[in-house]
Design an enzyme around this catalytic site. Structure first.
Site, PDB file in Angstrom:
ATOM      1  N   ASP A  36      -3.898  -1.664  -1.637  1.00 34.16           N
ATOM      2  CA  ASP A  36      -3.983  -2.041  -3.002  1.00 34.16           C
ATOM      3  C   ASP A  36      -3.771  -3.669  -3.185  1.00 34.16           C
ATOM      4  OD1 ASP A  36      -3.399   0.296  -4.492  1.00 34.16           O
ATOM      5  OD2 ASP A  36      -1.673   0.512  -3.034  1.00 34.16           O
ATOM      6  N   ASP A 178      -4.169   8.673  -7.211  1.00 37.72           N
ATOM      7  CA  ASP A 178      -3.383   7.485  -6.685  1.00 37.72           C
ATOM      8  C   ASP A 178      -2.162   7.380  -7.474  1.00 37.72           C
ATOM      9  OD1 ASP A 178      -2.403   5.281  -5.677  1.00 37.72           O
ATOM     10  OD2 ASP A 178      -4.153   4.004  -6.158  1.00 37.72           O
TER      11      ASP A 178
HETATM   12  C1  DX5 Z   1      -0.225   1.439  -7.486  1.00 35.37           C
HETATM   13  C2  DX5 Z   1      -1.129   1.592  -6.286  1.00 35.37           C
HETATM   14  C3  DX5 Z   1      -0.659   2.912  -5.445  1.00 35.37           C
HETATM   15  C4  DX5 Z   1       0.749   2.866  -4.878  1.00 35.37           C
HETATM   16  C5  DX5 Z   1       0.859   4.226  -4.603  1.00 35.37           C
HETATM   17  O1  DX5 Z   1       0.020   0.264  -7.840  1.00 35.37           O
HETATM   18  O2  DX5 Z   1      -2.308   1.681  -6.609  1.00 35.37           O
HETATM   19  O3  DX5 Z   1      -1.785   3.022  -4.578  1.00 35.37           O
HETATM   20  O4  DX5 Z   1       0.901   2.039  -3.830  1.00 35.37           O
HETATM   21  O5  DX5 Z   1       2.233   4.476  -4.036  1.00 35.37           O
HETATM   22  P1  DX5 Z   1       3.292   5.638  -4.090  1.00 35.37           P
HETATM   23  O6  DX5 Z   1       2.602   6.738  -3.312  1.00 35.37           O
HETATM   24  O7  DX5 Z   1       4.372   5.263  -3.538  1.00 35.37           O
HETATM   25  O8  DX5 Z   1       3.266   5.904  -5.538  1.00 35.37           O
HETATM   26 ZN    ZN Z   2      -4.135   2.242  -5.312  1.00 32.79          ZN
END
Ligand code: DX5
Ligand code: ZN
Length: 226
Positions: A36, A178
């Site tokens: 990310d 996601d």
């Molecule tokens: C949100 C990101 C995600 C996030 C997912 O900003 O795009 O990829 O890190 O993390 P979890 O699984 O903890 O929601």
């Molecule tokens: Zn992401």
């Protein structure tokens, strides 16, 4: 080849021990690594850039799935290609400030899978014109910027729409989800048509990454949190 691919989001990894976290998650059965990239402009948080992506490239042979939550992705895409990305996903919202068709073409010409994504607030119609030109459609199930947020089940409507269009129009993009994904919410995503599951907290904040990944695939109950 498992039918659902699991892409752990490194945002939730332990950066003080990144190399061992990468080894552990690879041994645990991760299919891709989700990276990310947050710029503090398009989203209200800052993560890391192409230099760290290149470092990660040197530590793993897993496909690197780069999610750009940044303004002017067109300007930065060549650096992420150079750093070793395998897929690069960009945002469709006007606030991302790029010409989407041109950015997608540049990603493909660089030898990467071209991905497009949309925030929970963004209507599905925004991505529709681009569907024939992408390899990956990412449906955000939280507002991007931070790990550990709650899953938004109403986004399953978009996943089902993407799945319906894909089969009725004979398109081939992978369908990825996601944000806030746990063993329980993964099931809803898979039933709606998702084939790539991104998860940060549900993997890296447990003691047993392999059990967490199996639980996300729907193979066994989720392990306890660490
Ligand atoms: C949100 C990101 C995600 C996030 C997912 O900003 O795009 O990829 O890190 O993390 P979890 O699984 O903890 O929601
Ligand atoms: Zn992401």
């Amino acid at each position: 080849m498992p039918s659902v691919l699991i892409a752990p989001s490194l945002l939730a990894a332990d950066f003080a021990h990144l190399s061992s976290d990468l080894e552990r998650v690879t041994a645990a059965g991760a299919d891709w690594l989700h990276l990310d990239i947050l710029d503090g402009q398009f989203v209200d948080n800052i993560s890391f850039g192409p230099g760290i992506v290149q470092t990660i490239r040197g530590l793993t042979s897993l496909p690197l799935d780069v999610h750009l939550m940044i303004e002017r992705a067109d300007h930065y895409v060549p650096r992420f290609i150079e750093a070793g990305a395998n897929s690069i996903t960009v945002h469709v919202e006007p606030e991302a400030k790029h010409e989407i068709g041109r950015t997608l073409r540049a990603i493909r010409e660089g030898g990467c899978r071209a991905g497009l994504t949309l925030n929970p607030e963004t209507p599905f119609a925004f991505v529709e014109p681009h569907l024939p030109n992408i390899d990956l459609l990412l449906i955000m199930t939280v507002h991007p910027g931070f790990g550990g947020q709650s899953f938004r089940p109403e986004m399953m409507e978009k996943v089902r729409r993407a799945q319906d269009l894909r089969s009725s129009l004979g398109m081939h993009y992978a369908l990825e989800v996601d944000g806030g994904i746990t063993a329980e919410t993964a099931r809803a995503c898979i039933e709606s048509g998702a084939d790539v599951i991104v998860a940060g907290t549900a993997i890296f904040k447990t003691n047993d990454y392999a059990a967490a990944i199996r639980a996300l695939r729907g193979e066994e109950p989720a392990p306890t949190k660490s």
